[in-house]
Write a protein that holds these residues in place. Structure first.
Motif, short mmCIF file in Angstrom:
data_model
loop_
_atom_site.label_atom_id
_atom_site.label_comp_id
_atom_site.label_asym_id
_atom_site.label_seq_id
_atom_site.Cartn_x
_atom_site.Cartn_y
_atom_site.Cartn_z
N ILE A 189 0.81 -1.23 0.00
CA ILE A 189 0.00 0.00 0.00
C ILE A 189 0.85 1.29 0.00
CG2 ILE A 189 -1.71 1.36 1.33
CD1 ILE A 189 -3.08 -1.33 2.01
N PRO A 190 1.91 1.39 0.85
CA PRO A 190 2.70 2.63 0.81
C PRO A 190 3.28 2.92 -0.57
CG PRO A 190 3.30 1.30 2.72
CD PRO A 190 2.38 0.47 1.90
N LEU A 191 3.71 1.85 -1.27
CA LEU A 191 4.27 2.04 -2.61
C LEU A 191 3.15 2.47 -3.58
CD1 LEU A 191 6.57 1.81 -4.67
CD2 LEU A 191 6.01 -0.60 -4.93
N GLU A 192 2.00 1.78 -3.47
CA GLU A 192 0.88 2.12 -4.36
C GLU A 192 0.46 3.58 -4.15
OE1 GLU A 192 -0.86 -2.39 -4.19
OE2 GLU A 192 -1.90 -0.79 -3.10
N ARG A 193 0.45 4.00 -2.89
CA ARG A 193 0.07 5.40 -2.59
C ARG A 193 1.03 6.38 -3.25
NH1 ARG A 193 -0.74 7.08 3.32
NH2 ARG A 193 -0.91 9.04 2.25
N LEU A 194 2.32 6.06 -3.18
CA LEU A 194 3.32 6.95 -3.79
C LEU A 194 3.12 7.00 -5.31
CD1 LEU A 194 6.69 6.21 -1.92
CD2 LEU A 194 5.38 8.34 -1.91
N VAL A 195 2.90 5.82 -5.91
CA VAL A 195 2.72 5.77 -7.36
C VAL A 195 1.46 6.54 -7.75
CG1 VAL A 195 2.32 4.22 -9.33
CG2 VAL A 195 3.98 3.59 -7.57
N TRP A 196 0.39 6.33 -6.97
CA TRP A 196 -0.88 7.03 -7.26
C TRP A 196 -0.68 8.54 -7.17
CZ3 TRP A 196 -4.64 10.30 -5.46
CH2 TRP A 196 -5.88 10.24 -6.11
N LYS A 197 0.00 8.97 -6.10
CA LYS A 197 0.24 10.40 -5.92
C LYS A 197 1.10 10.95 -7.07
CE LYS A 197 0.02 11.01 -0.91
NZ LYS A 197 0.84 11.28 0.27
N ALA A 198 2.09 10.15 -7.50
CA ALA A 198 2.98 10.60 -8.57
C ALA A 198 2.20 10.86 -9.85
CB ALA A 198 4.07 9.56 -8.81
N PHE A 199 1.19 10.03 -10.09
CA PHE A 199 0.40 10.19 -11.33
C PHE A 199 -0.75 11.18 -11.18
CE2 PHE A 199 2.59 6.23 -12.40
CZ PHE A 199 2.97 6.52 -13.70
N HIS A 200 -0.97 11.66 -9.95
CA HIS A 200 -2.08 12.60 -9.72
C HIS A 200 -1.59 13.91 -9.11
CE1 HIS A 200 -4.17 8.77 -10.23
NE2 HIS A 200 -5.19 9.49 -10.65
N ASP A 201 -0.37 14.26 -9.39
CA ASP A 201 0.21 15.52 -8.88
C ASP A 201 0.08 15.65 -7.37
OD1 ASP A 201 1.29 16.57 -11.12
OD2 ASP A 201 -0.52 17.66 -11.74
N GLY A 202 0.24 14.54 -6.68
CA GLY A 202 0.00 14.58 -5.23
C GLY A 202 1.29 14.61 -4.41
N LEU A 203 2.44 14.70 -5.08
CA LEU A 203 3.70 14.62 -4.33
C LEU A 203 4.22 15.99 -3.89
CD1 LEU A 203 5.61 11.77 -6.24
CD2 LEU A 203 4.50 11.62 -4.01
N GLY A 204 3.45 17.03 -4.20
CA GLY A 204 3.80 18.38 -3.72
C GLY A 204 4.99 18.99 -4.45
N ALA A 205 5.54 20.05 -3.82
CA ALA A 205 6.58 20.84 -4.48
C ALA A 205 7.92 20.10 -4.49
CB ALA A 205 6.73 22.17 -3.76
N ASN A 206 8.10 19.20 -3.53
CA ASN A 206 9.38 18.47 -3.46
C ASN A 206 9.13 16.95 -3.44
OD1 ASN A 206 11.95 17.55 -3.01
ND2 ASN A 206 12.43 19.03 -1.40
N PRO A 207 8.84 16.39 -4.64
CA PRO A 207 8.49 14.96 -4.70
C PRO A 207 9.59 14.05 -4.17
CG PRO A 207 8.59 15.94 -6.90
CD PRO A 207 8.81 17.05 -5.94
#
Ligand code: HEM
Length: 206
Positions: free
Chosen positions: A16-34
């Motif tokens: 799940i933590p990896l999936e969350r990161l991947v999901w955020k990466a594809f949905h502009d969810g990683l903020g200003a400092n990915p």
């Protein structure tokens, strides 16, 4: 059958933590400092999974849930997996394989060397996590080698405590959990030594 389902559930949960990161990466969810977000998340999960691996034995003994031993290896391997992601994020995304940059950074931020040591110690544990390795090394040697996990845990907590600039609450919380888990081991070791010191006939009366 139940253990199989539990293993599948833990396997999926650990992703799940990896999936969350991947999901955020594809949905502009990683903020200003990915890179920072990925480094922190993978670092956090490496440490959480190391502590979870360490907690299996006391939990198994205290709750008498003996099946727990069957999931320890997988959790330990996931700790290594997130450690690899954490390390790769640093050398690839952060430093872009620039050795000169890394050397400069290590000189400036010695906590990286401590993190690196913790990570390196995980490698022999991951490599010898198979049943074949246990047979090959012999149970006692394998156990001795796998005690390195305690040192890994200590180095990981030092790494985190050292890198934090202001709010020490999280590294302290991890440190307290690690302290309890290590104290448990010391307690077991001391009582085992005491038991061995009692002559065999008297021991059966204790
Ligand atoms: C078992 C090995 C390791 C563990 C358990 C670990 C754990 C952590 C944790 C918990 C954090 C902080 C996360 C947060 O702020 O929420 C962190 C940050 C960090 N780690 Fe590690 N780490 C390990 C190995 C490494 C290695 C091998 C490197 C690089 C060679 C590294 C470089 C970093 C960096 C650069 C940061 C961010 C520092 C900052 O924000 O200023 N770590 N690590």
């Amino acid at each position: 059958m139940t253990l199989r389902f539990t293993k599948i559930a833990i396997f999926l949960a650990a992703l799940i933590p990896l999936e969350r990161l991947v999901w955020k990466a594809f949905h502009d969810g990683l903020g200003a400092n990915p890179i920072e977000v990925i480094t922190h998340s993978t670092g956090d999960w490496t440490l959480i999974l190391i502590l979870t691996t360490l907690s299996i034995t006391p939990l198994r003994k205290l709750t008498k849930q003996y099946w727990l031993i069957g999931v320890r290896r997988m959790i330990g391997l996931f700790a290594f997996f997130y450690g690899c992601l954490h390390f790769t994020t640093y050398i690839w995304l952060d430093k872009f394989f620039n050795v000169h940059e890394m050397v400069k950074d290590i000189a400036k931020r010695p906590f990286i060397t401590v993190g690196f040591s913790a990570f390196v110690l995980l490698i022999p544990l991951a490599l010898t996590s198979t049943a074949w390795s246990i047979r090959r090394l012999g149970g006692k040697n394998w156990q001795r080698l796998h005690r390195l996990i305690y040192l890994t845990g200590i180095l990981a907590v030092v790494h985190y405590t050292w890198l934090v600039k202001a709010d020490l609450r999280k590294p302290i919380a991890y440190g307290v959990v690690l302290g309890i888990l290590l104290l448990y081991r010391v307690g077991v070791w001391v009582s085992e030594k005491r038991r061995q010191a009692i002559p065999a006939p008297a021991r059966s009366l204790v």
